[in-house]
Enzyme design. Structure first.
Site, mmCIF file in Angstrom:
data_model
loop_
_atom_site.group_PDB
_atom_site.id
_atom_site.type_symbol
_atom_site.label_atom_id
_atom_site.label_comp_id
_atom_site.label_asym_id
_atom_site.label_seq_id
_atom_site.Cartn_x
_atom_site.Cartn_y
_atom_site.Cartn_z
ATOM 1 N N GLY B 83 69.515 94.807 -112.543
ATOM 2 C CA GLY B 83 69.766 93.835 -113.601
ATOM 3 C C GLY B 83 70.112 94.503 -114.927
ATOM 4 O O GLY B 83 70.993 94.047 -115.657
ATOM 5 N N THR B 84 69.417 95.577 -115.232
ATOM 6 C CA THR B 84 69.671 96.253 -116.506
ATOM 7 C C THR B 84 71.098 96.763 -116.584
ATOM 8 O O THR B 84 71.788 96.563 -117.587
ATOM 9 C CB THR B 84 68.662 97.409 -116.700
ATOM 10 O OG1 THR B 84 67.373 96.846 -116.951
ATOM 11 C CG2 THR B 84 69.052 98.301 -117.867
ATOM 12 N N ASN B 170 62.177 85.511 -118.805
ATOM 13 C CA ASN B 170 61.283 86.232 -117.897
ATOM 14 C C ASN B 170 59.817 86.098 -118.259
ATOM 15 O O ASN B 170 58.953 86.277 -117.417
ATOM 16 C CB ASN B 170 61.682 87.712 -117.858
ATOM 17 C CG ASN B 170 61.744 88.321 -119.241
ATOM 18 O OD1 ASN B 170 62.350 87.759 -120.154
ATOM 19 N ND2 ASN B 170 61.111 89.457 -119.413
ATOM 20 N N GLN B 203 66.118 86.314 -113.530
ATOM 21 C CA GLN B 203 64.954 85.511 -113.142
ATOM 22 C C GLN B 203 65.363 84.145 -112.565
ATOM 23 O O GLN B 203 64.502 83.372 -112.169
ATOM 24 C CB GLN B 203 64.023 85.288 -114.340
ATOM 25 C CG GLN B 203 63.316 86.549 -114.821
ATOM 26 C CD GLN B 203 62.274 87.071 -113.840
ATOM 27 O OE1 GLN B 203 61.926 86.414 -112.856
ATOM 28 N NE2 GLN B 203 61.766 88.269 -114.107
ATOM 29 N N HIS B 225 65.331 93.098 -106.633
ATOM 30 C CA HIS B 225 63.888 93.165 -106.373
ATOM 31 C C HIS B 225 63.094 91.988 -106.923
ATOM 32 O O HIS B 225 61.900 91.897 -106.705
ATOM 33 C CB HIS B 225 63.317 94.495 -106.878
ATOM 34 C CG HIS B 225 63.194 94.604 -108.360
ATOM 35 N ND1 HIS B 225 61.978 94.621 -108.996
ATOM 36 C CD2 HIS B 225 64.130 94.705 -109.333
ATOM 37 C CE1 HIS B 225 62.174 94.735 -110.301
ATOM 38 N NE2 HIS B 225 63.469 94.792 -110.521
ATOM 39 N N CYS B 348 49.916 95.956 -124.989
ATOM 40 C CA CYS B 348 48.923 96.259 -126.000
ATOM 41 C C CYS B 348 48.621 97.736 -125.979
ATOM 42 O O CYS B 348 48.294 98.292 -124.953
ATOM 43 C CB CYS B 348 47.651 95.484 -125.739
ATOM 44 S SG CYS B 348 46.317 95.991 -126.793
#
Lengths: 394, 405
Positions: B83-84, B170, B203, B225, B348
């Protein structure tokens, strides 16, 4: 086959137990290289000679990490007689030229530890220099700052070398008793453990693991940091101590500003129990004075009071920039820089107490069963043996 | 014992995998197709001999399946590494093609339009194009993460080169009103505009109906994937006639848009995934939607939560929920202890919380953003798993909230 001449500094000053230090160093050097190929190490005339059936480029990085080694040189060994030494000198100059074609000037330096060898050193040096010029006519001899310095060390055998590599110094691992290093995963603790280990201590590491408050990746950081240390010490035991129950208890029963101090005290207590089990005589931490709230001298006093063991703090006077620079040299920086928080960075109160008295700390943990918690966590600690060699995936 | 393989807790009785927007478990038919490509059809599709022809057949069949799943022609499918790469090729390739050769300054088109909630593989190349003189307009989204047709119409200019909008977000699952947006694009073209419309459908593929040809979408990215195919393979639909500049140079594979020997096993796996979508994609998606609905109902019983996924107009497989008072990352690990695998809405780091740009864009507070979890389901998810997950989440949230007090 490659041969290295190893120099040690401080050990030479040792008195009656010098033999023990030397023998430990000899064995450590051998252990650092013997997976590369058949190897032997001997000591003679204030040096250790190691020969390995492997390429010098593979051996060099290993010896560079053996504590107690001050410096070393790849050498060509020759019988202590003129023809053999001449051949070796010309060959060493040849390979130096191959590696550094820009070399224009050279010098030959001869030392005779074995004075039975007939030639006075100066004569030998000028004769060998002439031989080099005959083979490589474009080279010029120069006494000050030559591009190439060929050293000839004549002992029971002659050792010829053209460069010297610095070792880490310190004392051989295994000559200084045992200690337990607290390994958080941050920048400080691996550097502290390294500095302590360099003084000959046999170091084991303890990592406090607080899943689910920290991720599995925090534990992997500790494993990877220990692997770096194992490259120097030949291997070490990592004890992963389950700390979740203590985290929970502290979170529930201790006032917010005191939580960090109490957590640190609980780590000390747990490490104290574990150290007794491992026959370790000291703890090692990465504390540096004033770095964070828990590292004021008052906090350190309150934390220290939770153990009767000496706490070694090799970084106590270091600045953060110095610690980071050392971490980069040791190759722990990239691992410590991974973003997964260790158990110290979670639950950090907004306004931690920076100058707690010992009485305050004791008071803050009045509702905790500190001994039971520490005994329980230490009892459930799991050992992982970290070897020098890279783990095979699978 | 540590062996470098990571720590999937295999001793756990349950493994409830609810992180299918991150990646999915490959379907057995995908594994079979790849095994065939690796063991039998291992040739180079460009080779003249029989082994090469067998590999070429694999590629051709996969291309046909992928094209059929999108209702487009096989020649309009360009296989990429995922996808990238498809997104990069679309955004950068279309921008470079539109910039055109010097010298005619007047014909240069140097304006891009993207939404505020695009994936990094669209946002980052778009931002970097500003160094080449492109101007980027970022479309805002409403409280549900939706772009308005009016905003798009207002952003378009005669010199706009590329519009890039994701079909399904996404993180929160919001479906963009592609029909309305495509209508705006048609009006733009009727008025003489030449912007191409790229849709990141990574997505969306297999989850919602996609008819790029009917809507007038020019470029559309998909990935293997996310739909039980393998990693390392994706595709870009390039409508016939749309000009793209290749990002790498080499042979003439994939119309020279994506030179390099084809990833035949990956393509075989992508083809198998496309066949799954063709066979029962619609039914599977409807079933997953039912499970997500159920999960939403169950989680609503927990006090003081905030559902970040819209009630209507969302993809069938994603549910994003904030649990203020509990930290998303800790919740994730707490659920992991019960064998339940989810994702946090926001990454995070130790002293550097980074709330998700999507949750910030739809107006969530930092506490809400940092306490969010994304549940993403697949055709393998069962009702029992959802029941178990919902009660585990309730217990974990109660536990962590009690600790945080």
């Amino acid at each position: 086959m490659s041969t290295f001449l190893i120099r040690y500094g401080e050990i030479a000053l040792k008195g009656a137990n010098q033999g023990f230090f030397l023998e430990t160093l000899r064995r450590n050097v051998l252990a650092a290289v013997d997976d590369l190929g058949p190897a032997q190490a001997t000591q003679a005339f204030g040096r250790i000679i190691v020969s390995v059936d492997a390429e010098p480029d593979a051996v060099e990085p290993r010896i560079r990490k053996v504590f107690g080694v001050v410096s070393f040189s790849p050498v060509r060994v020759a019988a202590p007689e003129p023809v053999a030494i001449t051949d070796a000198v010309v060959a060493v100059a040849g390979s130096a030229l191959q590696a550094h074609p820009s070399i224009e000037t050279f010098k030959v330096d001869v030392r005779r530890a074995d004075k039975r060898y007939p030639d006075p050193s100066m004569d030998t040096a000028s004769r060998l220099g002439a031989e080099i010029r005959r083979t490589y006519p474009h080279l010029r001899a120069r006494m000050k700052q030559p591009d190439l310095l060929v050293r000839v060390d004549i002992r029971a055998q002659a050792f010829v070398s053209s460069h010297t590599v610095a070792g880490p110094g310190g004392l051989p691992t295994g000559t200084g008793g045992r200690a337990l290093a607290l390994m958080s995963g941050g920048f400080d603790s691996p550097v502290a453990a390294w500095l302590a280990a360099r003084r000959g201590l046999t170091v084991a590491a303890a990592h406090f693991h607080s899943f689910p408050f920290t991720s599995e990746r925090a534990r992997e950081k500790a494993v990877d940091l220990c692997r770096v240390l194992a490259g120097f010490t030949g291997g070490l035991d990592l004890w992963v101590v389950p700390f979740t129950e203590i985290q929970r208890a502290v979170q529930q029963h201790v006032a917010e500003p005191m939580r960090v101090i109490v957590l640190r005290r609980m780590m000390m207590r747990t490490a104290d129990v574990l150290a007794a089990r491992l026959h370790a005589h000291a703890l090692i931490t990465g504390e540096s004075l004033g770095q964070v709230a828990s590292q004021t001298v008052e906090s350190i006093a309150a934390i220290n009071a939770a153990t009767t063991l000496p706490v070694l703090r090799p970084l106590i006077g270091w600045d953060k920039t110095e610690i980071i620079a050392k971490a980069q040299v040791l190759d722990t920086y990239e691992i410590s820089a991974r973003p997964y928080p260790d158990c110290c960075s979670l639950f950090v109160p907004a306004h931690p107490r920076t100058q707690p008295s010992l009485a305050e700390a004791a008071d803050a943990e009045a509702d905790l069963h500190v001994t039971e918690l520490a005994l329980d966590a230490a009892a459930r600690a799991e050992k992982t043996r970290i070897d020098r060699t890279v783990a095979v995936v699978g | 014992m540590y062996a470098g393989r990571g720590t999937i807790r295999t001793e756990m009785a349950t493994l409830i995998y609810l992180d299918n927007a991150a990646t999915t478990r490959p379907h057995p038919s995908v594994v079979d197709a790849m095994a065939y490509a690796l063991t039998e059809a291992f040739g180079n599709p460009s080779s003249l001999h029989g082994v090469g022809i067998a590999a070429e057949r694999v590629v051709t069949a996969a291309r046909e399946a992928v094209a059929a799943s999108l209702g487009v022609a096989p020649a309009e499918i360009v296989f990429t590494s995922g996808g990238t790469e498809a997104n990069n090729l679309a955004v950068v390739g279309a921008a470079r093609a539109a910039r055109g050769p010097a010298p005619s300054e007047a014909t240069r088109r140097r304006h891009l339009v993207v939404s505020a909630i695009e994936h990094a593989s669209v946002r980052t190349p778009a931002r970097e194009l500003t160094a080449d003189g492109f101007e980027v307009t970022e479309l805002p989204v409403d409280a549900e993460g939706r772009i308005s047709a009016a905003d798009l119409a207002g952003a378009l200019r005669p010199e706009t080169a590329v519009v890039s909008i994701m079909a399904v977000n996404n993180e929160i699952g919001t479906v963009q009103p592609l029909q309305d947006l495509a209508g705006v694009m048609r009006a733009h073209r009727a008025a003489g505009g030449r912007a191409v419309l790229h849709v990141d459908a990574v997505q969306a593929w297999g989850k919602i109906p996609l008819q790029p040809a009917r809507l007038g979408i020019d470029l559309l990215s998909i990935s293997g994937h996310k739909v039980h195919g393998p990693k390392g393979i994706g595709a870009l639909y390039v409508r016939r006639g749309v000009r793209l500049a290749a990002l790498q140079r080499g042979g003439d594979q994939e119309h020279a848009l994506r030179p390099g020997t084809e990833n035949v096993p990956g393509i075989a796996g992508l083809g198998a995934a496309a066949r799954l979508i063709l066979a029962d994609g619609h039914a599977a998606a409807a079933e997953v939607a039912g499970l997500v609905h159920r999960l939403r109902d169950q989680l609503r019983r927990i006090d003081d939560i905030r559902v970040n996924t819209p009630q209507t107009g969302a993809a069938p497989h994603i549910l994003n929920v904030s649990f203020p008072g509990a930290r998303g990352e800790t919740l994730l690990h707490r659920l992991e202890m019960d064998g339940i695998y989810v994702s946090t809405g926001s990454a995070c780091h130790a002293h550097r919380p980074e709330p998700s740009h999507v949750l910030v864009a739809i107006g969530r507070s930092p506490d809400e953003a940092m306490s969010s979890l994304r549940f993403s389901l697949s055709r393998f998810t069962t009702e029992a798993e959802i029941e178990a997950a919902a009660s585990a989440v309730a217990a974990a949230v109660a536990d962590l909230r009690a600790l945080a007090r």
